[in-house]
Design a protein around this motif. Structure first.
Motif, PDB file in Angstrom:
ATOM      1  N   PRO A  17      15.484  -8.007  -0.962  1.00  0.00           N
ATOM      2  CA  PRO A  17      15.888  -9.016  -1.945  1.00  0.00           C
ATOM      3  C   PRO A  17      14.764  -9.953  -2.382  1.00  0.00           C
ATOM      4  N   ARG A  18      13.590  -9.808  -1.800  1.00  0.00           N
ATOM      5  CA  ARG A  18      12.510 -10.754  -2.086  1.00  0.00           C
ATOM      6  C   ARG A  18      11.878 -10.530  -3.456  1.00  0.00           C
ATOM      7  N   ALA A  19      12.123  -9.375  -4.062  1.00  0.00           N
ATOM      8  CA  ALA A  19      11.637  -9.108  -5.420  1.00  0.00           C
ATOM      9  C   ALA A  19      12.806  -8.627  -6.261  1.00  0.00           C
ATOM     10  N   PHE A  20      12.996  -9.223  -7.422  1.00  0.00           N
ATOM     11  CA  PHE A  20      14.101  -8.778  -8.261  1.00  0.00           C
ATOM     12  C   PHE A  20      13.691  -7.649  -9.191  1.00  0.00           C
ATOM     13  N   VAL A  21      12.380  -7.403  -9.295  1.00  0.00           N
ATOM     14  CA  VAL A  21      11.863  -6.285 -10.077  1.00  0.00           C
ATOM     15  C   VAL A  21      10.827  -5.546  -9.236  1.00  0.00           C
ATOM     16  N   GLN A  22      10.912  -4.224  -9.240  1.00  0.00           N
ATOM     17  CA  GLN A  22       9.877  -3.385  -8.636  1.00  0.00           C
ATOM     18  C   GLN A  22       9.293  -2.491  -9.718  1.00  0.00           C
ATOM     19  N   VAL A  23       7.960  -2.364  -9.728  1.00  0.00           N
ATOM     20  CA  VAL A  23       7.264  -1.495 -10.682  1.00  0.00           C
ATOM     21  C   VAL A  23       6.548  -0.403  -9.889  1.00  0.00           C
ATOM     22  N   SER A  24       6.800   0.845 -10.259  1.00  0.00           N
ATOM     23  CA  SER A  24       6.246   1.980  -9.520  1.00  0.00           C
ATOM     24  C   SER A  24       5.794   3.081 -10.466  1.00  0.00           C
ATOM     25  N   PRO A  56      10.215 -16.268  -8.083  1.00  0.00           N
ATOM     26  CA  PRO A  56      10.265 -15.027  -8.858  1.00  0.00           C
ATOM     27  C   PRO A  56       9.118 -14.103  -8.469  1.00  0.00           C
ATOM     28  N   ALA A  57       9.469 -12.915  -7.959  1.00  0.00           N
ATOM     29  CA  ALA A  57       8.463 -11.992  -7.452  1.00  0.00           C
ATOM     30  C   ALA A  57       8.676 -10.606  -8.043  1.00  0.00           C
ATOM     31  N   ILE A  58       7.570  -9.981  -8.409  1.00  0.00           N
ATOM     32  CA  ILE A  58       7.557  -8.609  -8.909  1.00  0.00           C
ATOM     33  C   ILE A  58       6.815  -7.773  -7.887  1.00  0.00           C
ATOM     34  N   LEU A  59       7.462  -6.743  -7.378  1.00  0.00           N
ATOM     35  CA  LEU A  59       6.845  -5.878  -6.380  1.00  0.00           C
ATOM     36  C   LEU A  59       6.153  -4.705  -7.061  1.00  0.00           C
ATOM     37  N   LEU A  60       4.904  -4.482  -6.705  1.00  0.00           N
ATOM     38  CA  LEU A  60       4.124  -3.346  -7.192  1.00  0.00           C
ATOM     39  C   LEU A  60       3.978  -2.363  -6.033  1.00  0.00           C
ATOM     40  N   ALA A  61       4.593  -1.202  -6.169  1.00  0.00           N
ATOM     41  CA  ALA A  61       4.592  -0.193  -5.104  1.00  0.00           C
ATOM     42  C   ALA A  61       4.380   1.166  -5.740  1.00  0.00           C
ATOM     43  N   HIS A  62       3.407   1.914  -5.273  1.00  0.00           N
ATOM     44  CA  HIS A  62       3.120   3.214  -5.905  1.00  0.00           C
ATOM     45  C   HIS A  62       4.363   4.103  -5.893  1.00  0.00           C
ATOM     46  N   GLU A  63       4.922   4.344  -4.710  1.00  0.00           N
ATOM     47  CA  GLU A  63       6.097   5.202  -4.609  1.00  0.00           C
ATOM     48  C   GLU A  63       7.366   4.388  -4.823  1.00  0.00           C
ATOM     49  N   PRO A  64       8.292   4.856  -5.660  1.00  0.00           N
ATOM     50  CA  PRO A  64       9.495   4.076  -5.943  1.00  0.00           C
ATOM     51  C   PRO A  64      10.503   4.047  -4.809  1.00  0.00           C
ATOM     52  N   MET A  87      11.210  18.614  -9.902  1.00  0.00           N
ATOM     53  CA  MET A  87       9.915  18.494  -9.239  1.00  0.00           C
ATOM     54  C   MET A  87       9.626  17.067  -8.770  1.00  0.00           C
ATOM     55  N   THR A  88      10.605  16.178  -8.824  1.00  0.00           N
ATOM     56  CA  THR A  88      10.373  14.781  -8.472  1.00  0.00           C
ATOM     57  C   THR A  88      10.003  14.642  -7.001  1.00  0.00           C
ATOM     58  N   PRO A  89       8.841  14.061  -6.674  1.00  0.00           N
ATOM     59  CA  PRO A  89       8.422  13.902  -5.274  1.00  0.00           C
ATOM     60  C   PRO A  89       9.044  12.655  -4.648  1.00  0.00           C
ATOM     61  N   SER A  90      10.300  12.775  -4.261  1.00  0.00           N
ATOM     62  CA  SER A  90      11.024  11.627  -3.709  1.00  0.00           C
ATOM     63  C   SER A  90      12.061  12.112  -2.718  1.00  0.00           C
ATOM     64  N   ALA A  91      12.277  11.317  -1.685  1.00  0.00           N
ATOM     65  CA  ALA A  91      13.331  11.625  -0.715  1.00  0.00           C
ATOM     66  C   ALA A  91      14.716  11.470  -1.323  1.00  0.00           C
ATOM     67  N   HIS A  92      14.785  10.868  -2.503  1.00  0.00           N
ATOM     68  CA  HIS A  92      16.066  10.606  -3.158  1.00  0.00           C
ATOM     69  C   HIS A  92      16.282  11.492  -4.376  1.00  0.00           C
ATOM     70  N   GLY A  93      15.584  12.623  -4.428  1.00  0.00           N
ATOM     71  CA  GLY A  93      15.738  13.518  -5.562  1.00  0.00           C
ATOM     72  C   GLY A  93      15.312  12.834  -6.847  1.00  0.00           C
ATOM     73  N   SER A  94      16.124  12.965  -7.883  1.00  0.00           N
ATOM     74  CA  SER A  94      15.779  12.377  -9.177  1.00  0.00           C
ATOM     75  C   SER A  94      16.359  10.974  -9.367  1.00  0.00           C
ATOM     76  N   ASP A 147       0.840  -1.194   0.000  1.00  0.00           N
ATOM     77  CA  ASP A 147       0.000   0.000   0.000  1.00  0.00           C
ATOM     78  C   ASP A 147       0.879   1.250   0.000  1.00  0.00           C
ATOM     79  N   SER A 148       0.245   2.393  -0.168  1.00  0.00           N
ATOM     80  CA  SER A 148       0.982   3.645  -0.324  1.00  0.00           C
ATOM     81  C   SER A 148       1.832   3.985   0.893  1.00  0.00           C
ATOM     82  N   GLN A 149       3.067   4.363   0.615  1.00  0.00           N
ATOM     83  CA  GLN A 149       4.000   4.762   1.671  1.00  0.00           C
ATOM     84  C   GLN A 149       3.758   6.205   2.119  1.00  0.00           C
TER      85      GLN A 149
END
Length: 285
Positions: free
Chosen positions: A211-218, A195-203, A234-241, A167-169
């Motif tokens: 390590p439980r997912a080798f791919v994340q989609v955000s 093989p697991a793909i993580l779906l997370a709104h915020e990257p 304007m990137t809304p992230s704690a990690h800048g761009s 869910d949303s962070q």
């Protein structure tokens, strides 16, 4: 690993400034030894922010047709279905948005998570102190599986892979409270090493290095919504761009961040057009 951008014949995506959601098709290819199943084509449709006039239901109808024409195996919807309340627009009910998304077609199904705006800009959520949500309730009984801190096993070829949704962070960021993500509960049903793909709104969760997912989609970032020759202030992230857009590789893991469809704050994109993202997973590495 190959990445290309393909632009459709009616696309306006390379115009310097775009104010209406006419998406291009952005393609990413991931070849990884951990993927041992047949090739998998995933269409990603993120950050719709459906509202009038910027991304209307009529525009969403065209987008659905465009996605179906790609004939993906699987469709992932990383959240933010409803509009930012700060956007000068007329909002569209979640029920109407989900009804239109119900026309999407993919043989392996469709899965979604909620975005921060789906929580914060939902009047029902705020009125009930986040006990209820109009997007979540609209998705109940629809063809789209809502993966709020849970996983879904999918048969593909002679094997199985998992889509894991958190869910949303940033669901309660305005209140300076933690979001609703719970990765441990989400991964609880996934076998070790599967093989697991993580779906997370915020990257930003990618920085944890799970390590439980080798791919994340955000989604979430809109590619910064303004791309000034690679600078996305304007990137809304704690990690800048760092996680603003595209295919990012860190410590052998892959992050796909879709530039999304709609708008937040202002109905304007500068050199960062709306997009439908198509990801192909294949054996390799």
């Amino acid at each position: 690993m190959e990445e290309t951008v393909q632009v459709g014949p009616i696309d306006r995506g390379f115009a310097p400034v775009t104010m209406f959601s006419v998406p291009r098709i952005v393609r990413h290819r991931i070849a990884d030894a951990r993927w041992t199943l047949p090739d998998l084509r995933i269409a990603v449709v993120s950050d719709l922010h459906v509202c009038r006039p910027w991304t209307s239901l009529a525009a969403l109808r065209r987008i659905v047709n465009q996605v179906n024409a790609l004939r993906p195996d699987l469709i992932l919807l990383p959240g933010d279905f409803i509009a930012d309340s700060n956007l000068p627009a007329r909002h569209v009910p979640a029920s109407a948005i989900v009804a239109e998304l119900g026309r999407l077609r993919a043989p392996l199904g469709m899965a979604a998570v909620l975005g921060n705006h789906d929580w914060w800009d939902c009047a029902l959520s705020r009125e009930t102190e986040f006990a209820r949500n109009t997007v979540a309730e609209a998705l109940e009984g629809s063809p789209v599986a809502l993966l709020s801190n849970r996983s879904l096993g999918i048969e593909h070829g002679n094997g199985r892979f998992w889509i894991v949704g958190i869910d949303s962070q940033h669901a309660r960021k305005h209140l300076k409270k933690q979001g609703f993500e719970d990765p441990d509960i989400a991964f609880a049903g996934v076998p070790d090493g599967a093989p697991a793909i993580l779906l997370a709104h915020e990257p930003d969760y990618f920085a944890v290095g799970d390590p439980r997912a080798f791919v994340q989609v955000s989604g979430h970032t809109h590619g910064g919504q303004a791309n000034l020759f690679g600078w996305r202030p304007m990137t809304p992230s704690a990690h800048g761009s760092r996680y603003a857009w595209g295919h990012i590789r860190e410590a052998g893991r892959h992050l796909i961040v879709s530039g999304g469809i709609g708008y937040s704050g202002v109905p304007l994109r500068i050199l960062q057009p709306p997009e439908i993202t198509l990801v192909t997973l294949q054996r390799g590495g």
